[in-house]
Write a protein that holds these residues in place. Structure first.
Motif, PDB file in Angstrom:
ATOM      1  N   VAL A 118      -9.496  -1.427   5.573  1.00  0.00           N
ATOM      2  CA  VAL A 118      -8.191  -1.857   5.373  1.00  0.00           C
ATOM      3  C   VAL A 118      -7.564  -1.954   3.947  1.00  0.00           C
ATOM      4  O   VAL A 118      -6.401  -1.595   3.596  1.00  0.00           O
ATOM      5  N   VAL A 119      -8.415  -2.381   3.072  1.00  0.00           N
ATOM      6  CA  VAL A 119      -7.990  -2.739   1.779  1.00  0.00           C
ATOM      7  C   VAL A 119      -7.746  -1.286   1.123  1.00  0.00           C
ATOM      8  O   VAL A 119      -6.929  -1.163   0.344  1.00  0.00           O
ATOM      9  N   GLU A 120      -8.944  -0.501   1.350  1.00  0.00           N
ATOM     10  CA  GLU A 120      -8.649   0.849   0.726  1.00  0.00           C
ATOM     11  C   GLU A 120      -7.375   1.452   1.439  1.00  0.00           C
ATOM     12  O   GLU A 120      -6.694   2.422   0.483  1.00  0.00           O
ATOM     13  N   LYS A 121      -6.986   1.533   2.516  1.00  0.00           N
ATOM     14  CA  LYS A 121      -5.833   2.316   3.197  1.00  0.00           C
ATOM     15  C   LYS A 121      -4.535   1.552   2.402  1.00  0.00           C
ATOM     16  O   LYS A 121      -3.672   2.213   2.229  1.00  0.00           O
ATOM     17  N   ALA A 122      -4.622   0.249   2.336  1.00  0.00           N
ATOM     18  CA  ALA A 122      -3.420  -0.549   1.500  1.00  0.00           C
ATOM     19  C   ALA A 122      -3.232   0.056   0.185  1.00  0.00           C
ATOM     20  O   ALA A 122      -2.052   0.399  -0.252  1.00  0.00           O
ATOM     21  N   LYS A 123      -4.382   0.110  -0.285  1.00  0.00           N
ATOM     22  CA  LYS A 123      -4.234   0.740  -1.787  1.00  0.00           C
ATOM     23  C   LYS A 123      -3.584   2.192  -1.809  1.00  0.00           C
ATOM     24  O   LYS A 123      -2.745   2.305  -2.413  1.00  0.00           O
ATOM     25  N   ALA A 124      -4.007   3.181  -0.910  1.00  0.00           N
ATOM     26  CA  ALA A 124      -3.587   4.086  -0.703  1.00  0.00           C
ATOM     27  C   ALA A 124      -2.087   4.390  -0.673  1.00  0.00           C
ATOM     28  O   ALA A 124      -1.308   5.049  -1.019  1.00  0.00           O
ATOM     29  N   LYS A 125      -1.760   3.726   0.495  1.00  0.00           N
ATOM     30  CA  LYS A 125      -0.410   3.399   0.807  1.00  0.00           C
ATOM     31  C   LYS A 125       0.507   2.914  -0.486  1.00  0.00           C
ATOM     32  O   LYS A 125       1.559   3.415  -0.609  1.00  0.00           O
ATOM     33  N   LEU A 126       0.023   2.329  -1.126  1.00  0.00           N
ATOM     34  CA  LEU A 126       0.661   1.473  -2.378  1.00  0.00           C
ATOM     35  C   LEU A 126       0.922   2.677  -3.338  1.00  0.00           C
ATOM     36  O   LEU A 126       1.872   2.773  -3.977  1.00  0.00           O
ATOM     37  N   GLU A 127      -0.287   3.613  -3.724  1.00  0.00           N
ATOM     38  CA  GLU A 127      -0.211   4.528  -4.488  1.00  0.00           C
ATOM     39  C   GLU A 127       0.760   5.703  -4.007  1.00  0.00           C
ATOM     40  O   GLU A 127       1.749   5.923  -4.978  1.00  0.00           O
ATOM     41  N   GLN A 128       0.783   5.757  -2.738  1.00  0.00           N
ATOM     42  CA  GLN A 128       1.881   6.843  -2.261  1.00  0.00           C
ATOM     43  C   GLN A 128       3.041   6.373  -2.330  1.00  0.00           C
ATOM     44  O   GLN A 128       4.102   6.916  -2.927  1.00  0.00           O
ATOM     45  N   ALA A 129       3.595   4.870  -2.303  1.00  0.00           N
ATOM     46  CA  ALA A 129       4.737   4.523  -2.348  1.00  0.00           C
ATOM     47  C   ALA A 129       5.212   4.654  -3.767  1.00  0.00           C
ATOM     48  O   ALA A 129       6.397   4.909  -4.137  1.00  0.00           O
ATOM     49  N   LYS A 130       4.584   4.046  -4.775  1.00  0.00           N
ATOM     50  CA  LYS A 130       4.529   4.249  -6.426  1.00  0.00           C
ATOM     51  C   LYS A 130       5.056   5.504  -6.517  1.00  0.00           C
ATOM     52  O   LYS A 130       5.964   5.842  -7.327  1.00  0.00           O
ATOM     53  N   SER A 131       4.193   6.665  -6.111  1.00  0.00           N
ATOM     54  CA  SER A 131       4.519   8.038  -6.478  1.00  0.00           C
ATOM     55  C   SER A 131       5.795   8.435  -5.736  1.00  0.00           C
ATOM     56  O   SER A 131       6.598   9.238  -6.402  1.00  0.00           O
ATOM     57  N   ALA A 132       6.190   7.894  -4.808  1.00  0.00           N
ATOM     58  CA  ALA A 132       7.483   8.253  -4.095  1.00  0.00           C
ATOM     59  C   ALA A 132       8.565   7.743  -4.816  1.00  0.00           C
ATOM     60  O   ALA A 132       9.807   8.128  -5.138  1.00  0.00           O
ATOM     61  N   ASN A 133       8.410   6.508  -5.375  1.00  0.00           N
ATOM     62  CA  ASN A 133       9.454   5.771  -6.005  1.00  0.00           C
ATOM     63  C   ASN A 133       9.639   6.345  -7.366  1.00  0.00           C
ATOM     64  O   ASN A 133      10.958   6.476  -7.845  1.00  0.00           O
ATOM     65  N   LEU A 134       8.693   6.840  -8.072  1.00  0.00           N
ATOM     66  CA  LEU A 134       8.797   7.622  -9.320  1.00  0.00           C
ATOM     67  C   LEU A 134       9.594   8.968  -8.970  1.00  0.00           C
ATOM     68  O   LEU A 134      10.362   9.235  -9.955  1.00  0.00           O
ATOM     69  N   GLU A 135       9.231   9.618  -7.885  1.00  0.00           N
ATOM     70  CA  GLU A 135      10.080  10.926  -7.683  1.00  0.00           C
ATOM     71  C   GLU A 135      11.392  10.840  -7.376  1.00  0.00           C
ATOM     72  O   GLU A 135      12.446  11.391  -7.897  1.00  0.00           O
ATOM     73  N   VAL A 136      11.801   9.694  -6.644  1.00  0.00           N
ATOM     74  CA  VAL A 136      13.290   9.299  -6.208  1.00  0.00           C
ATOM     75  C   VAL A 136      13.971   8.917  -7.494  1.00  0.00           C
ATOM     76  O   VAL A 136      15.169   9.235  -7.793  1.00  0.00           O
TER      77      VAL A 136
END
Length: 167
Positions: free
Chosen positions: A147-165
């Motif tokens: 769960v912790v690893e999945k949360a970290k992965a989602k956070l990384e994806q969100a950060k990368s999506a925010n950077l692209e936006v």
């Protein structure tokens, strides 16, 4: 001055301390404390009470047979005081005590030699018998890390999506 030993627990009874019981047949029993005296009155066997020295000796926890024990035996033969004899006796008592303690340490080491292996075997048996208690805890731990690893992965994806936006 003679240091007696308690009839029940074999601890030393110094002069003026403890309780003395004299039976009708003139047998003298010394007790170090009321606990020992009560046990005697209740006709308890010292070899069956776990806190006594007699129990430890009968179960093989302490040395039962050793030539150094002969020096502690009571002798009633009076000896004329001689300074040289007294010095020899004191030196001999110290040496006997050293020998006795070394033998007790050797006895303890021999007795405890296989304890670690026995403890490991006992622990393995316990784990095998109650694996159902251990397995859920381990799986919960794995789930938690997942769960912790999945949360970290989602956070990384969100950060990368925010950077692209933001570009």
């Amino acid at each position: 001055m003679r240091i007696e030993h308690c009839y029940i627990c074999s601890s030393p009874c110094y002069p003026g301390h403890g309780i003395t019981f004299v039976r009708n047949d003139s047998k003298v029993f010394k007790f170090c404390r009321s606990k020992c005296h009560k046990s005697f009155k209740l006709k308890r066997n010292p070899r069956k009470m776990k806190w006594t020295k007699a129990f430890r000796k009968t179960r093989g926890k302490e040395m039962a047979v050793d030539p150094t024990f002969d020096f502690e035996k009571r002798r009633n033969r009076p000896v004329k005081y001689d300074r040289e004899l007294m010095q020899q006796t004191l030196r001999a008592m110290k040496r006997v005590e050293e020998i006795k303690s070394a033998r007790q340490q050797r006895f303890y080491k021999n007795r405890m030699k296989d304890v670690k292996q026995i403890e490991k075997v006992r622990a393995r048996k316990e784990i095998v018998q109650s694996i159902d208690l251990v397995a859920p805890a381990a799986s919960k731990q794995r789930q938690k890390t997942n769960v912790v690893e999945k949360a970290k992965a989602k956070l990384e994806q969100a950060k990368s999506a925010n950077l692209e936006v933001g570009k």
